[in-house]
Scaffold this motif. Structure first.
Motif, PDB file in Angstrom:
ATOM      1  N   PRO A 156     -20.645  -9.584  -3.941  1.00 23.31           N
ATOM      2  CA  PRO A 156     -21.707 -10.296  -4.676  1.00 23.31           C
ATOM      3  C   PRO A 156     -23.125  -9.871  -4.287  1.00 23.31           C
ATOM      4  N   PHE A 157     -23.297  -8.643  -3.767  1.00 24.50           N
ATOM      5  CA  PHE A 157     -24.605  -8.193  -3.292  1.00 24.50           C
ATOM      6  C   PHE A 157     -25.179  -7.062  -4.144  1.00 24.50           C
ATOM      7  N   ASP A 158     -24.814  -6.964  -5.404  1.00 25.23           N
ATOM      8  CA  ASP A 158     -25.288  -5.835  -6.231  1.00 25.23           C
ATOM      9  C   ASP A 158     -26.546  -6.191  -7.009  1.00 25.23           C
ATOM     10  N   LEU A 159     -27.486  -6.842  -6.333  1.00 26.10           N
ATOM     11  CA  LEU A 159     -28.734  -7.254  -6.984  1.00 26.10           C
ATOM     12  C   LEU A 159     -29.594  -6.088  -7.460  1.00 26.10           C
ATOM     13  N   PRO A 160     -29.622  -4.917  -6.776  1.00 24.60           N
ATOM     14  CA  PRO A 160     -30.470  -3.824  -7.262  1.00 24.60           C
ATOM     15  C   PRO A 160     -30.073  -3.274  -8.628  1.00 24.60           C
ATOM     16  N   GLU A 161     -28.835  -3.515  -9.073  1.00 27.13           N
ATOM     17  CA  GLU A 161     -28.417  -3.016 -10.381  1.00 27.13           C
ATOM     18  C   GLU A 161     -27.771  -4.120 -11.212  1.00 27.13           C
ATOM     19  N   ALA A 162     -28.282  -5.350 -11.054  1.00 25.22           N
ATOM     20  CA  ALA A 162     -27.726  -6.492 -11.783  1.00 25.22           C
ATOM     21  C   ALA A 162     -27.948  -6.326 -13.283  1.00 25.22           C
ATOM     22  N   GLU A 163     -26.846  -6.184 -14.041  1.00 25.46           N
ATOM     23  CA  GLU A 163     -26.992  -5.852 -15.465  1.00 25.46           C
ATOM     24  C   GLU A 163     -27.537  -7.000 -16.297  1.00 25.46           C
ATOM     25  N   GLU A 164     -27.325  -8.242 -15.859  1.00 29.19           N
ATOM     26  CA  GLU A 164     -27.864  -9.362 -16.638  1.00 29.19           C
ATOM     27  C   GLU A 164     -29.373  -9.474 -16.517  1.00 29.19           C
ATOM     28  N   GLU A 165     -29.946  -8.945 -15.423  1.00 28.65           N
ATOM     29  CA  GLU A 165     -31.373  -9.098 -15.179  1.00 28.65           C
ATOM     30  C   GLU A 165     -32.142  -7.793 -15.353  1.00 28.65           C
ATOM     31  N   LEU A 166     -31.575  -6.674 -14.896  1.00 34.06           N
ATOM     32  CA  LEU A 166     -32.330  -5.413 -14.807  1.00 34.06           C
ATOM     33  C   LEU A 166     -31.702  -4.282 -15.624  1.00 34.06           C
ATOM     34  N   VAL A 167     -30.871  -4.585 -16.599  1.00 33.53           N
ATOM     35  CA  VAL A 167     -30.172  -3.590 -17.423  1.00 33.53           C
ATOM     36  C   VAL A 167     -29.204  -2.792 -16.557  1.00 33.53           C
ATOM     37  N   ALA A 168     -29.709  -1.865 -15.744  1.00 36.50           N
ATOM     38  CA  ALA A 168     -28.871  -1.167 -14.760  1.00 36.50           C
ATOM     39  C   ALA A 168     -29.663  -0.884 -13.492  1.00 36.50           C
ATOM     40  N   GLY A 169     -30.780  -1.555 -13.283  1.00 32.05           N
ATOM     41  CA  GLY A 169     -31.570  -1.376 -12.079  1.00 32.05           C
ATOM     42  C   GLY A 169     -32.213  -0.009 -12.004  1.00 32.05           C
ATOM     43  N   TYR A 170     -32.211   0.577 -10.822  1.00 33.48           N
ATOM     44  CA  TYR A 170     -32.886   1.854 -10.589  1.00 33.48           C
ATOM     45  C   TYR A 170     -32.257   3.009 -11.365  1.00 33.48           C
ATOM     46  N   GLN A 171     -31.044   2.848 -11.901  1.00 31.35           N
ATOM     47  CA  GLN A 171     -30.393   3.933 -12.632  1.00 31.35           C
ATOM     48  C   GLN A 171     -30.431   3.736 -14.148  1.00 31.35           C
ATOM     49  N   THR A 172     -31.336   2.878 -14.625  1.00 29.25           N
ATOM     50  CA  THR A 172     -31.407   2.590 -16.052  1.00 29.25           C
ATOM     51  C   THR A 172     -31.732   3.834 -16.871  1.00 29.25           C
ATOM     52  N   GLU A 173     -32.676   4.647 -16.421  1.00 32.08           N
ATOM     53  CA  GLU A 173     -33.146   5.794 -17.197  1.00 32.08           C
ATOM     54  C   GLU A 173     -32.321   7.067 -16.965  1.00 32.08           C
ATOM     55  N   TYR A 174     -31.290   6.984 -16.143  1.00 33.88           N
ATOM     56  CA  TYR A 174     -30.545   8.192 -15.788  1.00 33.88           C
ATOM     57  C   TYR A 174     -29.372   8.429 -16.729  1.00 33.88           C
ATOM     58  N   SER A 175     -29.038   9.706 -16.870  1.00 31.04           N
ATOM     59  CA  SER A 175     -27.890  10.104 -17.685  1.00 31.04           C
ATOM     60  C   SER A 175     -27.306  11.390 -17.101  1.00 31.04           C
ATOM     61  N   GLY A 176     -26.144  11.768 -17.563  1.00 28.83           N
ATOM     62  CA  GLY A 176     -25.551  13.030 -17.159  1.00 28.83           C
ATOM     63  C   GLY A 176     -25.215  13.098 -15.680  1.00 28.83           C
ATOM     64  N   ILE A 177     -25.439  14.242 -15.087  1.00 23.30           N
ATOM     65  CA  ILE A 177     -25.028  14.491 -13.718  1.00 23.30           C
ATOM     66  C   ILE A 177     -25.817  13.659 -12.718  1.00 23.30           C
ATOM     67  N   LYS A 178     -27.071  13.331 -13.017  1.00 21.59           N
ATOM     68  CA  LYS A 178     -27.865  12.517 -12.091  1.00 21.59           C
ATOM     69  C   LYS A 178     -27.326  11.092 -12.023  1.00 21.59           C
ATOM     70  N   TYR A 179     -26.892  10.565 -13.157  1.00 25.93           N
ATOM     71  CA  TYR A 179     -26.228   9.260 -13.131  1.00 25.93           C
ATOM     72  C   TYR A 179     -24.911   9.356 -12.355  1.00 25.93           C
ATOM     73  N   GLY A 180     -24.216  10.486 -12.521  1.00 27.14           N
ATOM     74  CA  GLY A 180     -22.988  10.694 -11.761  1.00 27.14           C
ATOM     75  C   GLY A 180     -23.225  10.732 -10.266  1.00 27.14           C
ATOM     76  N   PHE A 181     -24.402  11.237  -9.839  1.00 25.33           N
ATOM     77  CA  PHE A 181     -24.728  11.243  -8.417  1.00 25.33           C
ATOM     78  C   PHE A 181     -24.813   9.820  -7.859  1.00 25.33           C
ATOM     79  N   PHE A 182     -25.427   8.917  -8.614  1.00 26.82           N
ATOM     80  CA  PHE A 182     -25.490   7.520  -8.159  1.00 26.82           C
ATOM     81  C   PHE A 182     -24.100   6.910  -8.092  1.00 26.82           C
ATOM     82  N   TYR A 183     -23.290   7.203  -9.079  1.00 25.78           N
ATOM     83  CA  TYR A 183     -21.914   6.700  -9.108  1.00 25.78           C
ATOM     84  C   TYR A 183     -21.143   7.240  -7.909  1.00 25.78           C
TER      85      TYR A 183
END
Length: 363
Positions: A230-257
């Motif tokens: 229950p500590f995933d506040l930096p990427e809480a989808e109800e509040e911040l869409v996807a947090g710090y990774q909202t604007e990422y796509s492709g391989i850079k998003y894969g790096f966060f994953y």
């Protein structure tokens, strides 16, 4: 001046020998590193598959089943899809910070594996400050997340980056105090020495029984460091869409994953090292090192057994964060900070004081 041909041949053979030694030296350096990276990648794929299967079982679903036997290749298919997707950049963002952030997150976590012993003498860097090197390196990860949020030129992303930094600072201190208590018990900060200090009494010698409070605090702090529910506040989808990774796509998003699962695996391995005896058997007074190290033909078997025991303990512990994800609701940011500063920090400090007092009395 006349030069003998035999001298020329001797000089040439000497230079060839020296060049071959340099090549073999480079191979000896890079082969263990590449082997470790390949093993870590396979371990992450297994974690993703396990989480999907366990999550499906909790929710009475089937989960992945078509990509490979039992869906084991689904994570590899998803990674290939992210690799082939277009890499989009925010029009008014800081592209330099936007690109560096994911790389910092992944590289800093990968460096933590250098001090993890997977078996007897099977560690890339047996340092005297091994556990504290891990803590120092893991504290770099929020910097990458903050850079990603700031470089995205998005308020949701920037809020997620700030939350990641605040959360890491809040839970890094209790985590460090728990590790310091283990170092006092083992009289060393080396990961190898900590495992060997637990090996004498088998199952009864684990630090889990000598540090039960520290074990619980370490689990909660490591879950917060990995940003798991229950500590995933930096990427809480109800509040911040996807947090710090909202604007990422492709391989850079894969790096966060990838970074999130790498962090989860390294935390599980450190739980195994610090509290569950590492590569050793759980049978008192029986050590696989004493059984097999005297015979050279059994050393490969010794390494395989050590790796197997370490990974079994680590993957059994992984059931806790996987089940917790689908059991507990997400906390609010004020509840998260209160838990870290008002509860876990005093408890971990009291645990450290008790451990110090017991060590002084035993002298």
């Amino acid at each position: 001046m006349i030069i003998d041909t035999t001298e020329v041949k001797t000089i040439n053979s000497f230079y060839r020998l020296e060049s071959l030694k340099e090549v073999y030296g480079l191979i000896a350096i890079f082969v263990p590193i590449l082997t470790l990276v390949l093993g870590i990648t396979m371990g992450v794929l297994v974690i993703v598959w396990l989480e999907r299967k366990i999550s499906a079982a909790i929710q009475q679903r089937i989960g992945p089943e078509y990509a490979g036997p039992l869906g084991i290749l689904q994570a590899l298919a998803d990674g290939t899809k992210l690799l082939l997707k277009e890499d989009l950049l925010p029009s008014r963002g800081n592209n330099r910070l936007f690109g560096i952030g994911p790389s910092i997150a992944v590289i800093s976590i990968l460096l933590s594996y250098l001090v993890i012993p997977f078996g007897y003498r099977l560690v890339l860097a047996d340092l005297s400050i091994g556990v504290f090197l891990w803590i120092a390196i893991s504290s770099i990860v929020p910097i990458g997340l903050l850079m990603s949020g700031y470089g995205s030129n998005n308020k949701y992303s920037f809020s997620g980056g700030l939350r990641a930094a605040a959360q890491s600072i809040s839970y890094e201190i209790p985590l460090t105090l728990c590790v310091l208590a283990i170092s006092l018990l083992s009289n060393s900060s080396s990961t190898v020495d900590i495992i060997e200090a637990q090996s004498k009494y088998g199952f009864g010698g684990w630090n889990l029984w000598r540090q039960p409070i520290g074990f619980l605090v370490f689990i909660m702090s490591s879950l917060a460091e990995c940003e798991r529910l229950p500590f995933d506040l930096p990427e809480a989808e109800e509040e911040l869409v996807a947090g710090y990774q909202t604007e990422y796509s492709g391989i850079k998003y894969g790096f966060f994953y990838l970074a999130s699962y790498l962090n989860l695996l390294v935390s599980s391995l450190f739980v195994t090292v610090l509290y569950l005896g590492g590569w050793n058997f759980s049978i008192p007074y029986i050590s696989i090192t004493e059984l097999f190290v005297k015979k050279k033909m059994f050393r490969v078997f010794l390494m395989a057994i050590g790796i197997f025991i370490t990974l079994v303990k680590a993957y059994l512990f992984l059931f806790i964060p996987i089940i917790t994800r689908w059991t507990l609701p997400r906390m609010r940011i004020d509840q998260l900070l209160n838990l870290g500063w008002k509860f876990l920090l005093p408890i971990s400090l009291g645990n450290l004081l008790l451990t110090t007092s017991s060590q002084l009395v035993s002298l």
